[in-house]
Design an enzyme around this catalytic site. Sequence first.
Site, PDB file in Angstrom:
ATOM      1  CD  GLU A   1      -2.515   1.235   2.734  1.00 39.35           C
ATOM      2  OE1 GLU A   1      -3.549   1.916   2.829  1.00 39.35           O
ATOM      3  OE2 GLU A   1      -2.034   0.591   3.691  1.00 39.35           O
TER       4      GLU A   1
ATOM      5  CB  CYS B   1      -4.347  -1.307   4.626  1.00 37.97           C
ATOM      6  SG  CYS B   1      -3.305  -1.428   6.120  1.00 37.97           S
TER       7      CYS B   1
ATOM      8  CE  LYS C   1      -7.406   1.586   4.175  1.00 38.09           C
ATOM      9  NZ  LYS C   1      -6.043   1.949   4.639  1.00 38.09           N
TER      10      LYS C   1
END
Length: 277
Positions: free
Chosen positions: A44, A154, A117
């Site tokens: 990431e 993540c 995200k």
Amino acid sequence: MSEIVRVAAIQSAFAEECDRNVQRMDAMVREAASAGAQIILMPELFEGRYFPQEQLEEDFERARPASDHPTITHFQALAKQLGVALPVSFYERDGQYLYNSVAMVDADGQLLGIYRKSHIPDGPGYQEKFFFRPGDTGFKVWKTRFGCVGVGICWDQWFPEAARAMVAQGADILFYPTAIGSEPHNAELDTKDPWQRVMQGHAVANACGLVAANRIGQEKDISFYGSSFICDQRGDMLAEMDRSEAGSIFADFDLRSLRNYRDSFGFFRDRRPELYK
């Protein structure tokens, strides 16, 4: 008849300079491709240091639009040259909105789409809500040259709903680019084992393959603990790195066998989403 795909996860430390990091990832992708990898995962926000440790206004300047983004363009050309599929993590600006995003690049260099995200953490050392708006794309699945994949980012990897949504849309393998390490507020808290276990659970509950790529090294108050791994549909580790080594790991998945295994367990036959609201 089998449908074998070889996947790879890259683990590395990163410098402040974007060009230096892009060139490092370029070299490591080439190395992974030379070992036969067809879908290669980088960590990431690999363009620079993990900047959300602090709320510094100048770090907003890191964000760029997806269109004509130099890092995405670079890896589109590389993907086409090597014939590999690449999820590319980047800091995205869309008008006044800023996102932590992944561009999914197929093996012909085509940009298949953008995932933003969905889950944004906010805590000591991981102050992402200052920099990123929660994603508005929903969970995305892409049909690459080598199979159908889903990509979370993540903090997304802690949420079982994200994994289930992607596999329900057809993903056979889940990919999670990551930046996670020590907790600055609590030196006794080590999340490495729970971090791995929750994703192994996703693999088991959805009967899918799973790939996680983390960074390593000390950056200000965080020691990133690496431990990138690949596990199979049983949650068994196929490959794993330690907390400090840089390099790549590999595993092969038979997609046809994965789908047969998933169907035989009946998770998607027997689920009752009307009861889960």
